[in-house]
Structure formats: C-alpha cells, structure tokens
Design a protein around this motif. Structure first.
Motif, mmCIF file in Angstrom:
data_model
loop_
_atom_site.group_PDB
_atom_site.id
_atom_site.type_symbol
_atom_site.label_atom_id
_atom_site.label_comp_id
_atom_site.label_asym_id
_atom_site.label_seq_id
_atom_site.Cartn_x
_atom_site.Cartn_y
_atom_site.Cartn_z
ATOM 1 N N GLU A 1 49.888 31.309 39.230
ATOM 2 C CA GLU A 1 49.979 32.882 39.432
ATOM 3 C C GLU A 1 49.928 33.160 40.792
ATOM 4 O O GLU A 1 50.865 33.984 41.177
ATOM 5 N N ARG A 2 49.538 32.444 41.717
ATOM 6 C CA ARG A 2 49.623 32.717 43.165
ATOM 7 C C ARG A 2 50.984 32.317 43.833
ATOM 8 O O ARG A 2 51.512 32.936 44.606
ATOM 9 N N ARG A 3 51.687 31.196 43.118
ATOM 10 C CA ARG A 3 53.011 31.078 43.539
ATOM 11 C C ARG A 3 54.100 32.137 43.316
ATOM 12 O O ARG A 3 54.707 32.392 44.110
ATOM 13 N N ASP B 1 48.387 42.386 48.609
ATOM 14 C CA ASP B 1 47.741 41.350 47.686
ATOM 15 C C ASP B 1 46.173 41.484 47.397
ATOM 16 O O ASP B 1 45.428 41.191 48.503
ATOM 17 N N THR C 1 53.230 35.346 42.284
ATOM 18 C CA THR C 1 53.043 36.294 43.373
ATOM 19 C C THR C 1 53.302 36.149 44.499
ATOM 20 O O THR C 1 53.930 37.045 45.171
ATOM 21 N N GLY C 2 53.367 35.174 45.178
ATOM 22 C CA GLY C 2 53.820 35.013 46.369
ATOM 23 C C GLY C 2 55.331 35.101 46.705
ATOM 24 O O GLY C 2 55.749 35.810 47.753
ATOM 25 N N PHE D 1 44.480 39.859 45.441
ATOM 26 C CA PHE D 1 43.781 38.420 44.858
ATOM 27 C C PHE D 1 42.771 38.090 45.632
ATOM 28 O O PHE D 1 41.370 37.889 44.992
ATOM 29 N N THR E 1 45.736 29.529 38.117
ATOM 30 C CA THR E 1 45.351 30.334 39.341
ATOM 31 C C THR E 1 46.596 29.844 40.271
ATOM 32 O O THR E 1 47.096 30.728 41.040
ATOM 33 N N ASP F 1 39.303 37.865 43.429
ATOM 34 C CA ASP F 1 38.791 36.499 43.371
ATOM 35 C C ASP F 1 37.446 36.415 43.759
ATOM 36 O O ASP F 1 36.458 35.794 43.081
#
Length: 74
Positions: free
Chosen positions: A8-10, A28, A12-13, A30, A5, A34
């Motif tokens: 993925e967040r990194r 976004d 996507t950012g 997420f 996760t 989530d």
C-alpha cells in the motif's frame, strides 16, 4: 499485515509522486493514521473497509492543518 502495508505504501508513493510531478498538492496522512492505529487499535480508526469517524477526523484535521500552514485559510 506488514506485507499489505508495504505494498500500500509503495503504490501510494507512486501516486503521490505522479501527482506532485503534475503540480498537484498532496498530503500523505499515513503517518498520522498509523500512529492512531498503534495507539487506539485498528477498529477505532477503521471499520471493515472505510475509516470510522475517528479516521475521518484524523484526515480532516491533517487537511485543515496543511491549508493553514500554506496560508490558504485563516
């Protein structure tokens, strides 16, 4: 998993930042996805690799809400 996760967040950012810098609209989803996973469980939101109808509904509703907020649709 927490590590997957975080990665993925990194990633996507980075993509969202590049898109914004290029003048593209971004959204976004997420946090909404989530929250749904935490409330309903992963299998309610995702199949093996793709969202279930619930996952797509979350995304669609988020897009519709943002379009309304931006006054791009009635």
């Amino acid at each position: 998993s927490p590590a997957a996760t975080a990665e993925e967040r990194r990633v996507t950012g980075v993509v969202l930042t590049c898109a914004e810098q290029a003048g593209l609209a971004t959204l976004d989803v997420f946090p909404k996805v989530d929250a749904a996973i935490r409330e309903q469980g992963r299998n309610a939101v995702y199949g093996q690799w793709h969202p279930t109808w619930r996952g797509y509904r979350i995304t669609g509703e988020a897009i519709a809400s943002e379009l309304k907020r931006a006054k791009l649709v009635p």
